[in-house]
Design an enzyme around this catalytic site. Sequence first.
Site, PDB file in Angstrom:
ATOM      1  N   ASN A   8       6.331 -10.185  20.334  1.00  0.00           N
ATOM      2  CA  ASN A   8       5.227  -9.782  21.118  1.00  0.00           C
ATOM      3  C   ASN A   8       5.271 -10.015  22.554  1.00  0.00           C
ATOM      4  O   ASN A   8       5.573 -11.212  22.904  1.00  0.00           O
ATOM      5  CB  ASN A   8       3.975 -10.699  20.648  1.00  0.00           C
ATOM      6  CG  ASN A   8       2.562 -10.329  21.249  1.00  0.00           C
ATOM      7  OD1 ASN A   8       2.730 -10.041  22.285  1.00  0.00           O
ATOM      8  ND2 ASN A   8       1.638 -10.504  20.387  1.00  0.00           N
ATOM      9  N   GLY A  10       3.444  -9.956  25.016  1.00  0.00           N
ATOM     10  CA  GLY A  10       2.444 -10.865  25.547  1.00  0.00           C
ATOM     11  C   GLY A  10       2.442 -12.222  25.574  1.00  0.00           C
ATOM     12  O   GLY A  10       2.344 -12.781  26.290  1.00  0.00           O
ATOM     13  N   LYS A  11       2.836 -12.539  24.355  1.00  0.00           N
ATOM     14  CA  LYS A  11       3.167 -14.053  24.218  1.00  0.00           C
ATOM     15  C   LYS A  11       4.483 -14.586  24.864  1.00  0.00           C
ATOM     16  O   LYS A  11       4.408 -15.451  25.485  1.00  0.00           O
ATOM     17  CB  LYS A  11       3.727 -14.170  22.558  1.00  0.00           C
ATOM     18  CG  LYS A  11       2.377 -14.297  21.685  1.00  0.00           C
ATOM     19  CD  LYS A  11       3.051 -14.427  20.124  1.00  0.00           C
ATOM     20  CE  LYS A  11       2.039 -14.376  19.099  1.00  0.00           C
ATOM     21  NZ  LYS A  11       2.541 -14.672  17.909  1.00  0.00           N
ATOM     22  N   GLU A  32       7.159 -13.026   7.514  1.00  0.00           N
ATOM     23  CA  GLU A  32       6.167 -13.987   7.449  1.00  0.00           C
ATOM     24  C   GLU A  32       5.677 -14.191   6.371  1.00  0.00           C
ATOM     25  O   GLU A  32       5.091 -13.369   5.550  1.00  0.00           O
ATOM     26  CB  GLU A  32       5.059 -13.866   8.595  1.00  0.00           C
ATOM     27  CG  GLU A  32       5.461 -14.172   9.918  1.00  0.00           C
ATOM     28  CD  GLU A  32       4.606 -14.348  11.160  1.00  0.00           C
ATOM     29  OE1 GLU A  32       3.222 -13.611  10.546  1.00  0.00           O
ATOM     30  OE2 GLU A  32       4.422 -14.475  11.933  1.00  0.00           O
ATOM     31  N   ASP A  63       2.744 -18.839  16.094  1.00  0.00           N
ATOM     32  CA  ASP A  63       1.613 -18.094  15.123  1.00  0.00           C
ATOM     33  C   ASP A  63       0.382 -18.419  15.674  1.00  0.00           C
ATOM     34  O   ASP A  63       0.167 -19.590  15.593  1.00  0.00           O
ATOM     35  CB  ASP A  63       1.882 -18.304  13.544  1.00  0.00           C
ATOM     36  CG  ASP A  63       1.353 -17.442  12.769  1.00  0.00           C
ATOM     37  OD1 ASP A  63       1.928 -16.389  12.897  1.00  0.00           O
ATOM     38  OD2 ASP A  63       0.605 -17.832  11.848  1.00  0.00           O
ATOM     39  N   GLY A 138      -3.877  -8.141  22.373  1.00  0.00           N
ATOM     40  CA  GLY A 138      -4.663  -8.670  21.143  1.00  0.00           C
ATOM     41  C   GLY A 138      -5.966  -8.662  21.376  1.00  0.00           C
ATOM     42  O   GLY A 138      -6.930  -7.566  22.058  1.00  0.00           O
ATOM     43  N   HIS A 163      -5.054 -21.664  24.085  1.00  0.00           N
ATOM     44  CA  HIS A 163      -4.413 -22.321  22.752  1.00  0.00           C
ATOM     45  C   HIS A 163      -2.935 -22.329  22.869  1.00  0.00           C
ATOM     46  O   HIS A 163      -2.339 -23.227  22.508  1.00  0.00           O
ATOM     47  CB  HIS A 163      -5.051 -21.553  21.491  1.00  0.00           C
ATOM     48  CG  HIS A 163      -4.729 -19.829  21.532  1.00  0.00           C
ATOM     49  ND1 HIS A 163      -5.083 -19.338  22.894  1.00  0.00           N
ATOM     50  CD2 HIS A 163      -3.966 -18.869  20.955  1.00  0.00           C
ATOM     51  CE1 HIS A 163      -4.477 -17.878  22.653  1.00  0.00           C
ATOM     52  NE2 HIS A 163      -4.050 -17.767  21.587  1.00  0.00           N
ATOM     53  N   ARG A 164      -2.162 -21.043  23.424  1.00  0.00           N
ATOM     54  CA  ARG A 164      -0.928 -21.099  23.451  1.00  0.00           C
ATOM     55  C   ARG A 164      -0.319 -22.248  24.262  1.00  0.00           C
ATOM     56  O   ARG A 164       0.495 -22.934  24.163  1.00  0.00           O
ATOM     57  CB  ARG A 164      -0.505 -19.756  23.511  1.00  0.00           C
ATOM     58  CG  ARG A 164       1.054 -19.555  23.794  1.00  0.00           C
ATOM     59  CD  ARG A 164       1.314 -18.080  23.857  1.00  0.00           C
ATOM     60  NE  ARG A 164       1.069 -17.567  22.506  1.00  0.00           N
ATOM     61  CZ  ARG A 164       0.044 -16.831  22.318  1.00  0.00           C
ATOM     62  NH1 ARG A 164      -0.553 -16.385  23.295  1.00  0.00           N
ATOM     63  NH2 ARG A 164      -0.250 -16.353  21.112  1.00  0.00           N
TER      64      ARG A 164
HETATM   65  P1  IMP Z   1       0.700 -13.349  15.450  1.00  0.00           P
HETATM   66  O1  IMP Z   1       0.453 -14.795  15.916  1.00  0.00           O
HETATM   67  O2  IMP Z   1       1.684 -12.466  16.271  1.00  0.00           O
HETATM   68  O3  IMP Z   1       0.743 -13.008  13.845  1.00  0.00           O
HETATM   69  O4  IMP Z   1      -0.570 -12.769  15.951  1.00  0.00           O
HETATM   70  C1  IMP Z   1      -1.687 -12.686  15.078  1.00  0.00           C
HETATM   71  C2  IMP Z   1      -2.766 -11.669  15.841  1.00  0.00           C
HETATM   72  O5  IMP Z   1      -3.307 -12.635  16.740  1.00  0.00           O
HETATM   73  C3  IMP Z   1      -2.434 -10.565  16.233  1.00  0.00           C
HETATM   74  O6  IMP Z   1      -3.429  -9.661  16.187  1.00  0.00           O
HETATM   75  C4  IMP Z   1      -2.337 -10.842  17.854  1.00  0.00           C
HETATM   76  O7  IMP Z   1      -2.588  -9.756  18.651  1.00  0.00           O
HETATM   77  C5  IMP Z   1      -3.638 -11.815  17.997  1.00  0.00           C
HETATM   78  N1  IMP Z   1      -3.150 -12.871  19.072  1.00  0.00           N
HETATM   79  C6  IMP Z   1      -2.307 -13.873  19.100  1.00  0.00           C
HETATM   80  N2  IMP Z   1      -2.197 -14.505  20.040  1.00  0.00           N
HETATM   81  C7  IMP Z   1      -3.384 -13.989  20.762  1.00  0.00           C
HETATM   82  C8  IMP Z   1      -3.816 -14.430  22.145  1.00  0.00           C
HETATM   83  O8  IMP Z   1      -3.217 -15.262  23.017  1.00  0.00           O
HETATM   84  N3  IMP Z   1      -4.722 -13.582  22.547  1.00  0.00           N
HETATM   85  C9  IMP Z   1      -5.367 -12.339  21.919  1.00  0.00           C
HETATM   86  N4  IMP Z   1      -4.922 -12.314  20.668  1.00  0.00           N
HETATM   87  C10 IMP Z   1      -3.992 -13.085  20.037  1.00  0.00           C
END
Ligand code: IMP
Length: 182
Positions: A8, A10-11, A32, A63, A138, A163-164
């Site tokens: 991702n 963005g992350k 996962e 996650d 997201g 949160h991150r």
């Molecule tokens: P995962 O952690 O990549 O499995 O993300 C789970 C879901 O949460 C996905 O739909 C991501 O787009 C969303 N998501 C994870 N982190 C964020 C964030 O910081 N902002 C917005 N959406 C997020």
Amino acid sequence: MVRYVTSNPGKAREAAAYLGTDVETIDYEYLEPQADDLEPVARYGARAAFDGLSGDEPVIVDDAGLFIEAFDGFPGPYSSYVEDTLGIELVAEIARGATDQRASFRAVIGYCDGSVTETFAGRVRGQIVAPRGDGGFGYDPIFEHGDRTFAEMSVEEKNAHSHRARALERFAAWYDAHRESD
Ligand code: IMP
């Protein structure tokens, strides 16, 4: 050097801005497990990524999910599936029809260096609103914290609250102490 494993972008942007040069981002997908909680998913993912990649350098995985109060935390660990199926506009519309719009984002960082596996959680509270803003990724456009959505913030502004960033802060403090004790 720590390897931040994600597919991702963005992350990756947020983690690189937060952790700086000590981190290398690696685009690597691992299977996962499905669970009702983020912690076991991050723990399993950290181990799977470390084992799947060659090299001895520690890995971290991330996650995350959106937990809506009125829906008892749903979509939570199912956030990715719900984003892909319903989409964030519909999630916002349904949530805004409920009496309570409070929600939180949660993230769990999983760490593995081959012998130690640890997890670090972060959370931020906000509320669900109609989509606003072009930044982030997201669910960011529908998550308002203060008077702005995360999609209306720069990466640095989001990192001041997210949160991150909170999970990464806990990880970084632990990792510094862990390295010193080695
Ligand atoms: P995962 O952690 O990549 O499995 O993300 C789970 C879901 O949460 C996905 O739909 C991501 O787009 C969303 N998501 C994870 N982190 C964020 C964030 O910081 N902002 C917005 N959406 C997020």
